[in-house]
Design a protein around this motif. Structure first.
Motif, PDB file in Angstrom:
ATOM      1  N   ARG A 150       0.810  -1.212   0.000  1.00  8.71           N
ATOM      2  CA  ARG A 150       0.000   0.000   0.000  1.00  8.71           C
ATOM      3  C   ARG A 150       0.848   1.268   0.000  1.00  8.71           C
ATOM      4  O   ARG A 150       0.491   2.267  -0.623  1.00  8.71           O
ATOM      5  CB  ARG A 150      -0.940  -0.027   1.199  1.00  8.71           C
ATOM      6  CG  ARG A 150      -2.093  -1.006   0.980  1.00  8.71           C
ATOM      7  CD  ARG A 150      -2.730  -1.486   2.255  1.00  8.71           C
ATOM      8  NE  ARG A 150      -3.710  -2.538   1.951  1.00  8.71           N
ATOM      9  CZ  ARG A 150      -3.373  -3.805   1.704  1.00  8.71           C
ATOM     10  NH1 ARG A 150      -2.103  -4.173   1.750  1.00  8.71           N
ATOM     11  NH2 ARG A 150      -4.293  -4.704   1.407  1.00  8.71           N
ATOM     12  N   LEU A 176      -4.872   2.406  -1.867  1.00  7.44           N
ATOM     13  CA  LEU A 176      -5.554   1.132  -1.666  1.00  7.44           C
ATOM     14  C   LEU A 176      -6.209   1.104  -0.291  1.00  7.44           C
ATOM     15  O   LEU A 176      -5.868   1.896   0.594  1.00  7.44           O
ATOM     16  CB  LEU A 176      -4.563  -0.029  -1.795  1.00  7.44           C
ATOM     17  CG  LEU A 176      -3.796  -0.146  -3.115  1.00  7.44           C
ATOM     18  CD1 LEU A 176      -2.843  -1.337  -3.068  1.00  7.44           C
ATOM     19  CD2 LEU A 176      -4.753  -0.278  -4.284  1.00  7.44           C
ATOM     20  N   ASP A 192      -0.257  -5.212   5.702  1.00  7.04           N
ATOM     21  CA  ASP A 192       0.395  -4.476   4.610  1.00  7.04           C
ATOM     22  C   ASP A 192       1.806  -5.007   4.365  1.00  7.04           C
ATOM     23  O   ASP A 192       2.806  -4.306   4.515  1.00  7.04           O
ATOM     24  CB  ASP A 192       0.435  -2.987   4.925  1.00  7.04           C
ATOM     25  CG  ASP A 192       0.815  -2.164   3.709  1.00  7.04           C
ATOM     26  OD1 ASP A 192       0.663  -2.669   2.585  1.00  7.04           O
ATOM     27  OD2 ASP A 192       1.287  -1.023   3.881  1.00  7.04           O
ATOM     28  N   TYR A 233      -7.297  -4.686  -2.926  1.00  5.94           N
ATOM     29  CA  TYR A 233      -6.165  -4.323  -3.785  1.00  5.94           C
ATOM     30  C   TYR A 233      -6.609  -3.523  -5.009  1.00  5.94           C
ATOM     31  O   TYR A 233      -5.843  -3.346  -5.937  1.00  5.94           O
ATOM     32  CB  TYR A 233      -5.420  -5.600  -4.215  1.00  5.94           C
ATOM     33  CG  TYR A 233      -4.965  -6.398  -3.026  1.00  5.94           C
ATOM     34  CD1 TYR A 233      -3.804  -6.060  -2.339  1.00  5.94           C
ATOM     35  CD2 TYR A 233      -5.716  -7.466  -2.560  1.00  5.94           C
ATOM     36  CE1 TYR A 233      -3.397  -6.777  -1.225  1.00  5.94           C
ATOM     37  CE2 TYR A 233      -5.322  -8.196  -1.449  1.00  5.94           C
ATOM     38  CZ  TYR A 233      -4.166  -7.844  -0.780  1.00  5.94           C
ATOM     39  OH  TYR A 233      -3.766  -8.542   0.323  1.00  5.94           O
TER      40      TYR A 233
END
Length: 434
Positions: A294, A304, A310, A367
């Motif tokens: 991200r 995102l 993450d 995503y």
């Protein structure tokens, strides 16, 4: 005893006085003229000093003011200038008949290269001479050893046709450049490049310990940092790019051993270890990819949906030989989703891909770009439509050969879920079967 010491001291003083007188009587203009004549004989152009160099005996050397050399003819050639500098020889090796340069310093050196368009072929005898001098297993030795080289506030300008390369504010330091020993190299500069109609700019800093001359050249503690500006090769959000590693060269086996090589950007890193064969070339080793998906997407201007982890982690074995790249025993995770892969790429007249990918539970909308980050979505879709139309008109014979398999335990998008998915995609030249 005191009388002996007095005699010794007196002799030393007399010798020092004689040396001072000898140096003061040296014709520095004659010496600078001889240097200029020697350079002219070797290059066809004399070197010019703004004033005669100042000579010294302890240590033996010279200090000079502005110096210039201009070998540009018909808009091609090389030009060099420096505001000043000095050079000294080491005294003890000189007494034994050896020439070792203790220190060389150049202030504001400037080098300009004006190159003709096209690439000139190297003479056959030069090529054969280089081949003979670099036989596998032959030891490379320095013609001269150097204690320290310092360049401050230098510049390099290269022009070739419509391309231009400018390096400014070059600070370079090389210490202990000797046979069989490790040298320490430090360098930083600002670059401004115009190539293929694109301008790249930024700064570069290099720090390394290297043994470049001997049977096993090596580089240790390499640190190369490139900070692109807004006109950089990478988006400005990526910030500095750093390359770190250790490597050694086996000249007999013609192999480069990478014990550690890492390319890093903020929020991401690619690591590589293994052996690179210089005949072929070939590579066998392992690769590592890790980062924050991200944060990397945000650096590209795409937002995102947040996630607690993450995380992107992917590692496996790499083998490259001829036109084939194979990734095997690859495993990792995307956030909380485990993944495994076996992939083989053949770079021939037509790209061929084969392998398999296995994923766990994947929530697709995590995503996909958030609506507020897709302001240019309409323009992007228009460009995509044009690209598809153009691709449909192209000859499909260049499309890749594909034989891929995908297994996924669960795929979700909003409230829709698919479980125990198995897909196979195969075909070539635009004729694919799913």
């Amino acid at each position: 005893m005191k009388r002996v010491l007095c005699w010794i001291g007196g002799i030393v003083l007399v010798l020092a006085a004689v040396l001072v007188i000898v140096i003061s009587q040296l014709d520095t203009e004659f010496i600078s003229g001889q240097i200029s004549a020697a350079v002219e004989k070797a290059t066809g152009t004399p070197v010019r000093f703004a004033s005669p160099p100042e000579l010294s005996l302890l240590p033996p050397g010279a200090k000079f003011a502005s110096v210039s050399w201009d070998g540009v003819q018909d808009g091609q050639g090389m030009r060099f200038t420096a505001k000043g500098g000095e050079a000294h020889l080491e005294l003890e090796p000189l007494l034994h008949g050896e020439l070792v340069i203790g220190e060389v310093r150049l202030d504001s050196p400037s080098l300009s290269l004006l190159l003709p368009e096209g690439k000139a072929a190297a003479p056959a005898d030069a090529a054969s001479g280089n081949a003979a001098g670099n036989k596998p297993g032959s030891e490379v030795l320095l013609p001269l050893e150097l204690g320290r080289l310092t360049l401050s506030k230098g510049s390099l300008h290269v022009e070739k046709g419509g391309e231009r390369y400018d390096l400014r504010d070059i600070n370079l330091s090389v210490e202990n450049l000797r046979n069989g020993q490790d040298a320490v190299l430090r360098c930083d500069f600002t670059y401004d490049l115009l190539t293929a109609g694109r301008t790249l700019a930024g700064t570069l800093a290099l720090d390394a310990q290297a043994g470049l001359f001997g049977m096993a050249p090596r580089v240790q503690n390499l640190s190369l940092t490139i900070t692109p500006s807004r006109r950089g090769l990478l988006p400005a959000g990526f910030g500095p790019v750093q390359l770190q590693g250790d490597a050694s060269l086996d000249t007999a086996a013609r192999q480069l051993h990478l014990s550690r090589l890492s390319l890093s950007v903020p929020h991401g890193r690619v690591g590589l270890t293994g052996t690179l064969g210089l005949d072929g070339p070939t590579f066998t080793g392992s690769a590592l990819l890790e980062g924050s998906p991200r944060k990397l997407a945000s650096a590209l201007g795409v937002e995102l949906k947040p996630h607690a982890q993450d995380t992107l982690l992917f590692k496996g074995s790499v083998a490259w030989e001829g036109d084939t790249l194979a990734l095997s025993q690859c495993k990792g995770k995307l956030d909380a989703t485990p993944l495994r892969a076996e992939l083989r790429l053949h770079f021939r007249d037509v790209l061929a891909m084969e392998g398999s990918l296995s994923l766990g539970k994947l929530q697709l909308d995590e995503y996909l770009p958030l609506p507020e980050s897709g302001k240019g979505a309409g323009a992007a879709r228009a460009r995509e439509g044009k690209a598809v139309t153009t691709a449909d008109k192209e000859d499909a014979s260049g499309w890749p050969m594909i034989n891929l398999r995908l297994a996924m335990s669960s795929l979700g998008w909003k409230k829709m879920h698919l479980r125990d998915i198995s897909l196979a995609l195969s075909g070539s030249k635009g004729d694919y079967r799913l």
